[in-house]
Design an enzyme around this catalytic site. Sequence first.
Site, PDB file in Angstrom:
ATOM      1  CE  LYS A 176      45.010  10.199 -33.358  1.00 45.37           C
ATOM      2  NZ  LYS A 176      45.651  10.641 -32.476  1.00 45.37           N
ATOM      3  CE  LYS A 192      45.638   6.143 -33.671  1.00 40.04           C
ATOM      4  NZ  LYS A 192      46.363   6.525 -32.749  1.00 40.04           N
TER       5      LYS A 192
HETATM    6  C1  PBG Z   1      46.900   9.960 -28.653  1.00 39.13           C
HETATM    7  C2  PBG Z   1      47.200   8.036 -29.668  1.00 39.13           C
HETATM    8  C3  PBG Z   1      45.848   7.789 -29.118  1.00 39.13           C
HETATM    9  C4  PBG Z   1      46.124   6.893 -30.050  1.00 39.13           C
HETATM   10  C5  PBG Z   1      47.185   6.241 -30.380  1.00 39.13           C
HETATM   11  N1  PBG Z   1      47.958   7.096 -30.113  1.00 39.13           N
HETATM   12  C6  PBG Z   1      44.100   7.578 -29.032  1.00 39.13           C
HETATM   13  C7  PBG Z   1      43.297   9.174 -29.741  1.00 39.13           C
HETATM   14  O1  PBG Z   1      44.153   9.868 -30.389  1.00 39.13           O
HETATM   15  O2  PBG Z   1      42.101   9.188 -29.300  1.00 39.13           O
HETATM   16  C8  PBG Z   1      44.589   5.428 -30.167  1.00 39.13           C
HETATM   17  C9  PBG Z   1      45.524   3.889 -30.342  1.00 39.13           C
HETATM   18  C10 PBG Z   1      44.667   3.379 -30.522  1.00 39.13           C
HETATM   19  O3  PBG Z   1      43.054   3.143 -30.411  1.00 39.13           O
HETATM   20  O4  PBG Z   1      45.331   1.447 -30.072  1.00 39.13           O
HETATM   21  N2  PBG Z   1      46.676  10.273 -28.981  1.00 39.13           N
END
Ligand code: PBG
Length: 330
Positions: free
Chosen positions: A197, A250
């Site tokens: 991520k 992601k």
């Molecule tokens: C929580 C999380 C996030 C997303 C999914 N789980 C936000 C982040 O890390 O700031 C983002 C999902 C999206 O933008 O559609 N940590």
Amino acid sequence: MAALDFTKRPRRLRVNAGVRELARETRVSEKSLIYPLFITEGSGVRNEIGSMPGQYHYSADTVGEAVASCLDAGADKFLLFGLPEHKDETGSGAWADDGAVQNVLRTLRRDFPAALLISDACLCEYTSHGHCGVVENGKINNDKTLELLTKTAVSHARAGADIIAPSDMMDFRVGAIRAGLDGAGFEDALILSYAVKYASGFYGPFREAAKSAPAFGDRRTYQMDYHNVREALREAASDEAEGADMLMVKPTMSYLDVLAGVRAQTNLPLAAYSVSGEYAMIKTAAAAGLIDEYAVMCETAIGVYRAGADMLISYYAPELARAIRKGDIG
Ligand code: PBG
């Protein structure tokens, strides 16, 4: 003898629709789609999310309508995010047995036994500072966070989650959560790890939806640097070694090389998350009359599968399921 004309040969496999079908390299099914839902506490909530046109905040008692219509379209897998009314320093709402996610898991498990339920396990929606972990002296304490994430994962499993998806990016959290789930008797609950991520600008609309933008600093001490791809392979390998059942990359659009790299390295099922900013870009460009929303939705989704994803988490999941059933893609 007529002169040989080689120029048409590469095009022969596109000569008509039937041949194109046979020659198609990427096949997708609506069964591989996952639809994210945002669940608030309280009741009677159905509010469109300003930053994500067409997506809604639901409460546990209203979300059934969205789930039913998604099932109708052919997409039967859901990723659940909880939005608490009260946030605190440690994010204690994340593991509350009567929290938004726990409530909706129980409700959907009862009302839609055929649906597959995945719960996002993270603290940032629940902490007053908006970070994904325990903050001490302005820094994230990785190991203290593991304990809270594990409690969260166990409470999700207890409420009926089939799969827990930790999205925090702390080190060793997959191993910690696996041990916690097993210890609590949830050996059959799976872990879909947000293994790779990136610290991405594409999460902006989500953070507005979840009111989870960090109150200070950013997430670059735990989410990945977008200059790196070998590091992504190390993250994926360590999550696999710790016992992840499925891996995720992601976001998607700027990271298709990463997806292809992880695909080449792992034999685990691989998910890709087309995030809020990717959705919002398509929506707003289409609303401005600049692109054809349906065409771009289809093209971007197929790109993700072509790069190696087995499954796609998308805010377009119901529409994509319909496009697949119509035969426009797939
Ligand atoms: C929580 C999380 C996030 C997303 C999914 N789980 C936000 C982040 O890390 O700031 C983002 C999902 C999206 O933008 O559609 N940590």
